[in-house]
Scaffold this motif. Structure first.
Motif, PDB file in Angstrom:
ATOM      1  N   TRP A  36      11.823   3.751  24.440  1.00 39.73           N
ATOM      2  CA  TRP A  36      10.526   3.941  23.807  1.00 39.73           C
ATOM      3  C   TRP A  36      10.721   4.192  22.316  1.00 39.73           C
ATOM      4  O   TRP A  36      11.813   4.568  21.866  1.00 39.73           O
ATOM      5  CB  TRP A  36       9.770   5.105  24.445  1.00 39.73           C
ATOM      6  CG  TRP A  36       9.351   4.844  25.865  1.00 39.73           C
ATOM      7  CD1 TRP A  36       9.871   3.927  26.732  1.00 39.73           C
ATOM      8  CD2 TRP A  36       8.341   5.546  26.592  1.00 39.73           C
ATOM      9  NE1 TRP A  36       9.248   3.993  27.946  1.00 39.73           N
ATOM     10  CE2 TRP A  36       8.300   4.981  27.898  1.00 39.73           C
ATOM     11  CE3 TRP A  36       7.476   6.586  26.283  1.00 39.73           C
ATOM     12  CZ2 TRP A  36       7.421   5.433  28.870  1.00 39.73           C
ATOM     13  CZ3 TRP A  36       6.598   7.043  27.250  1.00 39.73           C
ATOM     14  CH2 TRP A  36       6.565   6.455  28.531  1.00 39.73           C
ATOM     15  N   THR A  37       9.669   4.002  21.529  1.00 39.28           N
ATOM     16  CA  THR A  37       9.753   4.136  20.074  1.00 39.28           C
ATOM     17  C   THR A  37       9.066   5.412  19.612  1.00 39.28           C
ATOM     18  O   THR A  37       7.890   5.639  19.914  1.00 39.28           O
ATOM     19  CB  THR A  37       9.079   2.933  19.384  1.00 39.28           C
ATOM     20  OG1 THR A  37       9.699   1.727  19.840  1.00 39.28           O
ATOM     21  CG2 THR A  37       9.204   3.033  17.876  1.00 39.28           C
ATOM     22  N   LEU A  38       9.812   6.238  18.890  1.00 35.93           N
ATOM     23  CA  LEU A  38       9.238   7.470  18.347  1.00 35.93           C
ATOM     24  C   LEU A  38       8.485   7.157  17.067  1.00 35.93           C
ATOM     25  O   LEU A  38       9.037   6.576  16.128  1.00 35.93           O
ATOM     26  CB  LEU A  38      10.343   8.495  18.068  1.00 35.93           C
ATOM     27  CG  LEU A  38       9.883   9.820  17.431  1.00 35.93           C
ATOM     28  CD1 LEU A  38       8.942  10.570  18.380  1.00 35.93           C
ATOM     29  CD2 LEU A  38      11.090  10.685  17.068  1.00 35.93           C
ATOM     30  N   ILE A  39       7.211   7.512  17.048  1.00 36.62           N
ATOM     31  CA  ILE A  39       6.369   7.281  15.881  1.00 36.62           C
ATOM     32  C   ILE A  39       6.175   8.596  15.141  1.00 36.62           C
ATOM     33  O   ILE A  39       5.740   9.589  15.724  1.00 36.62           O
ATOM     34  CB  ILE A  39       4.994   6.717  16.290  1.00 36.62           C
ATOM     35  CG1 ILE A  39       5.163   5.391  17.033  1.00 36.62           C
ATOM     36  CG2 ILE A  39       4.111   6.544  15.066  1.00 36.62           C
ATOM     37  CD1 ILE A  39       5.798   4.296  16.227  1.00 36.62           C
ATOM     38  N   SER A  40       6.511   8.591  13.869  1.00 39.10           N
ATOM     39  CA  SER A  40       6.369   9.800  13.060  1.00 39.10           C
ATOM     40  C   SER A  40       5.028   9.792  12.336  1.00 39.10           C
ATOM     41  O   SER A  40       4.543   8.740  11.912  1.00 39.10           O
ATOM     42  CB  SER A  40       7.505   9.896  12.037  1.00 39.10           C
ATOM     43  OG  SER A  40       8.763   9.926  12.689  1.00 39.10           O
ATOM     44  N   SER A  41       4.443  10.944  12.195  1.00 32.94           N
ATOM     45  CA  SER A  41       3.186  11.077  11.471  1.00 32.94           C
ATOM     46  C   SER A  41       3.484  11.514  10.028  1.00 32.94           C
ATOM     47  O   SER A  41       4.589  11.981   9.744  1.00 32.94           O
ATOM     48  CB  SER A  41       2.295  12.102  12.181  1.00 32.94           C
ATOM     49  OG  SER A  41       2.958  13.349  12.250  1.00 32.94           O
ATOM     50  N   PRO A  42       2.537  11.379   9.098  1.00 36.32           N
ATOM     51  CA  PRO A  42       1.191  10.835   9.317  1.00 36.32           C
ATOM     52  C   PRO A  42       1.187   9.301   9.308  1.00 36.32           C
ATOM     53  O   PRO A  42       1.992   8.676   8.620  1.00 36.32           O
ATOM     54  CB  PRO A  42       0.399  11.385   8.143  1.00 36.32           C
ATOM     55  CG  PRO A  42       1.417  11.506   7.053  1.00 36.32           C
ATOM     56  CD  PRO A  42       2.697  11.894   7.725  1.00 36.32           C
ATOM     57  N   ILE A  43       0.296   8.720  10.069  1.00 35.59           N
ATOM     58  CA  ILE A  43       0.141   7.271  10.151  1.00 35.59           C
ATOM     59  C   ILE A  43      -1.136   6.877   9.405  1.00 35.59           C
ATOM     60  O   ILE A  43      -2.184   7.495   9.587  1.00 35.59           O
ATOM     61  CB  ILE A  43       0.064   6.816  11.618  1.00 35.59           C
ATOM     62  CG1 ILE A  43       1.377   7.161  12.336  1.00 35.59           C
ATOM     63  CG2 ILE A  43      -0.213   5.320  11.709  1.00 35.59           C
ATOM     64  CD1 ILE A  43       1.298   7.020  13.832  1.00 35.59           C
ATOM     65  N   ASP A  44      -1.025   5.845   8.584  1.00 33.00           N
ATOM     66  CA  ASP A  44      -2.172   5.412   7.792  1.00 33.00           C
ATOM     67  C   ASP A  44      -2.946   4.266   8.436  1.00 33.00           C
ATOM     68  O   ASP A  44      -4.176   4.239   8.387  1.00 33.00           O
ATOM     69  CB  ASP A  44      -1.705   4.975   6.399  1.00 33.00           C
ATOM     70  CG  ASP A  44      -1.014   6.103   5.650  1.00 33.00           C
ATOM     71  OD1 ASP A  44      -1.664   7.142   5.438  1.00 33.00           O
ATOM     72  OD2 ASP A  44       0.163   5.945   5.289  1.00 33.00           O
ATOM     73  N   ILE A  45      -2.214   3.299   9.011  1.00 30.83           N
ATOM     74  CA  ILE A  45      -2.846   2.105   9.572  1.00 30.83           C
ATOM     75  C   ILE A  45      -2.176   1.738  10.888  1.00 30.83           C
ATOM     76  O   ILE A  45      -0.949   1.768  10.996  1.00 30.83           O
ATOM     77  CB  ILE A  45      -2.745   0.900   8.606  1.00 30.83           C
ATOM     78  CG1 ILE A  45      -3.429   1.218   7.272  1.00 30.83           C
ATOM     79  CG2 ILE A  45      -3.345  -0.356   9.222  1.00 30.83           C
ATOM     80  CD1 ILE A  45      -3.201   0.155   6.203  1.00 30.83           C
ATOM     81  N   VAL A  46      -2.981   1.386  11.891  1.00 29.95           N
ATOM     82  CA  VAL A  46      -2.485   0.933  13.190  1.00 29.95           C
ATOM     83  C   VAL A  46      -3.023  -0.469  13.453  1.00 29.95           C
ATOM     84  O   VAL A  46      -4.237  -0.704  13.363  1.00 29.95           O
ATOM     85  CB  VAL A  46      -2.936   1.867  14.332  1.00 29.95           C
ATOM     86  CG1 VAL A  46      -2.418   1.350  15.669  1.00 29.95           C
ATOM     87  CG2 VAL A  46      -2.460   3.297  14.081  1.00 29.95           C
ATOM     88  N   LEU A  60       0.808  -1.221   0.000  1.00 26.61           N
ATOM     89  CA  LEU A  60       0.000   0.000   0.000  1.00 26.61           C
ATOM     90  C   LEU A  60       0.836   1.263   0.000  1.00 26.61           C
ATOM     91  O   LEU A  60       0.290   2.365  -0.094  1.00 26.61           O
ATOM     92  CB  LEU A  60      -0.922   0.010   1.221  1.00 26.61           C
ATOM     93  CG  LEU A  60      -1.939  -1.122   1.328  1.00 26.61           C
ATOM     94  CD1 LEU A  60      -2.688  -1.042   2.658  1.00 26.61           C
ATOM     95  CD2 LEU A  60      -2.925  -1.073   0.164  1.00 26.61           C
ATOM     96  N   ALA A  61       2.148   1.102   0.167  1.00 29.70           N
ATOM     97  CA  ALA A  61       3.032   2.272   0.300  1.00 29.70           C
ATOM     98  C   ALA A  61       2.499   3.183   1.411  1.00 29.70           C
ATOM     99  O   ALA A  61       2.432   4.412   1.266  1.00 29.70           O
ATOM    100  CB  ALA A  61       3.133   3.031  -1.021  1.00 29.70           C
ATOM    101  N   ALA A  62       2.094   2.538   2.508  1.00 26.52           N
ATOM    102  CA  ALA A  62       1.466   3.257   3.618  1.00 26.52           C
ATOM    103  C   ALA A  62       2.359   3.199   4.843  1.00 26.52           C
ATOM    104  O   ALA A  62       3.228   2.327   4.974  1.00 26.52           O
ATOM    105  CB  ALA A  62       0.113   2.637   3.933  1.00 26.52           C
ATOM    106  N   ASN A  63       2.133   4.144   5.758  1.00 26.45           N
ATOM    107  CA  ASN A  63       2.835   4.144   7.047  1.00 26.45           C
ATOM    108  C   ASN A  63       2.009   3.311   8.011  1.00 26.45           C
ATOM    109  O   ASN A  63       0.951   3.739   8.469  1.00 26.45           O
ATOM    110  CB  ASN A  63       3.008   5.579   7.558  1.00 26.45           C
ATOM    111  CG  ASN A  63       3.858   5.639   8.813  1.00 26.45           C
ATOM    112  OD1 ASN A  63       4.478   4.638   9.214  1.00 26.45           O
ATOM    113  ND2 ASN A  63       3.904   6.796   9.450  1.00 26.45           N
ATOM    114  N   VAL A  64       2.486   2.108   8.309  1.00 24.72           N
ATOM    115  CA  VAL A  64       1.753   1.153   9.138  1.00 24.72           C
ATOM    116  C   VAL A  64       2.555   0.878  10.405  1.00 24.72           C
ATOM    117  O   VAL A  64       3.763   0.647  10.336  1.00 24.72           O
ATOM    118  CB  VAL A  64       1.524  -0.180   8.385  1.00 24.72           C
ATOM    119  CG1 VAL A  64       0.616  -1.105   9.192  1.00 24.72           C
ATOM    120  CG2 VAL A  64       0.943   0.075   7.000  1.00 24.72           C
TER     121      VAL A  64
END
Length: 310
Positions: A134-144, A53-57
């Motif tokens: 802890w893990t740094l999560i970058s936005s934008p996020i598409d799917i969790v 999907l070329a998505a940020n998951v």
């Protein structure tokens, strides 16, 4: 050819994602017994979806929101004699506010650090790792992919729980419920209301990894612990693992039947009988495309796949 769990989940998520009937990000709840492979499967699905999907998951676990070791001890002291709350894992042993804050930050597409819970600390009893891990999560996020052994469990009415408990005393020699006091089960049951109120509204679609025999959880959890020890990490002995899983069994016994028979997104106040109202049936049909149940055998292989239908 039988598809793997990760392949089935990936296709289900792709269908939900392309349907577009949600607010970004798409949040998929995933339930499964201890050791059923939720974490490994989610890692595989994240990789596959990111490519297709070329998505940020991202993957998220309710374990990330477990109380610190010190706060867990406070819960235990506040509930003397309640083995269900003596150690981590059961409803009531998570930081609800922390989880809500992180879920809301993700929905608001804000950069956020995800806590890490280290199960090897305190001789396998676990503790929240320092913020440096802890893990740094970058936005934008598409799917969790939001997973947890009890995610999706919904509280029972006091009358219903009492009936199940009393029936287990009379008719079921295999039940784990008689090992606990009714009031202790009711305490955990009441904690579930917080999860339903604070976390479940974030879930757009839901997957239930269901074991053909819930007792597989003992074997699966032992395998996990042995693997952890092979990596040189501290862990529980085999006897401690069995004692640990024993504490989860009453929850499986009480809440898994509803996951099998009902849709997570339906109201919590109708019974499984022929008198179910027309509107309630329609509610179930309206949401069934958002739910999936995958039945696993002892080796975690897929036996069957069900959409939640009446």
């Amino acid at each position: 050819m039988v598809s793997t769990t990760s392949e089935i989940i990936s296709q289900f998520v792709i269908n939900q994602y392309k349907d577009g009937n949600y607010q970004t990000p798409l949040i998929i709840g995933i339930n499964g017994p201890q050791g059923s492979g939720k974490t490994t499967t989610c890692e595989q699905v994240v990789t596959e979806l990111s490519q297709k999907l070329a998505a940020n998951v991202i993957a998220l676990s309710i374990d990330d929101f477990l109380l610190t070791h010190n706060d867990q001890e406070k819960i235990s002291r506040a509930n003397p004699g309640n083995k269900l709350l003596e150690f981590r894992g059961l409803p009531g042993t998570h930081d609800i506010k922390l989880g809500s804050h992180i879920l809301q930050s993700i929905c608001n597409q804000l950069p956020i650090q995800i806590p890490h819970y280290d199960k090897s600390l305190h001789n396998g009893r676990g503790d929240r790792a320092p913020t440096s891990k802890w893990t740094l999560i970058s936005s934008p996020i598409d799917i969790v992919l939001f997973e947890g052994w009890s995610l999706g469990f919904k509280h029972l009415s006091e009358t219903c729980l009492k009936h199940i408990y009393e029936s287990s005393l009379k008719y079921s020699s295999k039940s784990h419920l008689p090992s606990h006091k009714l009031e202790h089960l009711l305490t955990v049951n009441n904690f579930l209301k917080e999860y339903e109120r604070e976390w479940y509204p974030y879930i757009d679609a839901f997957i239930h990894l269901d074991a053909k025999d819930i007792n597989y959880a003992y074997e699966w959890r032992l395998q996990q612990e042995h693997t952890m020890r092979k990596r040189g990490l501290s862990g529980m002995s085999d006897a401690e693992v069995r004692d640990f899983v024993d504490r989860y069994m009453p929850a499986y016994e009480l809440y898994v039947p509803a996951l099998r028979d009902k849709c997570l997104f339906c109201s919590n106040d109708w019974d499984r009988d022929e008198d179910m109202g027309k509107l309630q049936r329609e509610e179930h049909r309206m949401h069934k495309e958002r739910s999936l149940r995958i039945l696993l055998d002892r080796n975690r292989k897929v036996i069957d796949v069900f959409k939640n239908v009446l």
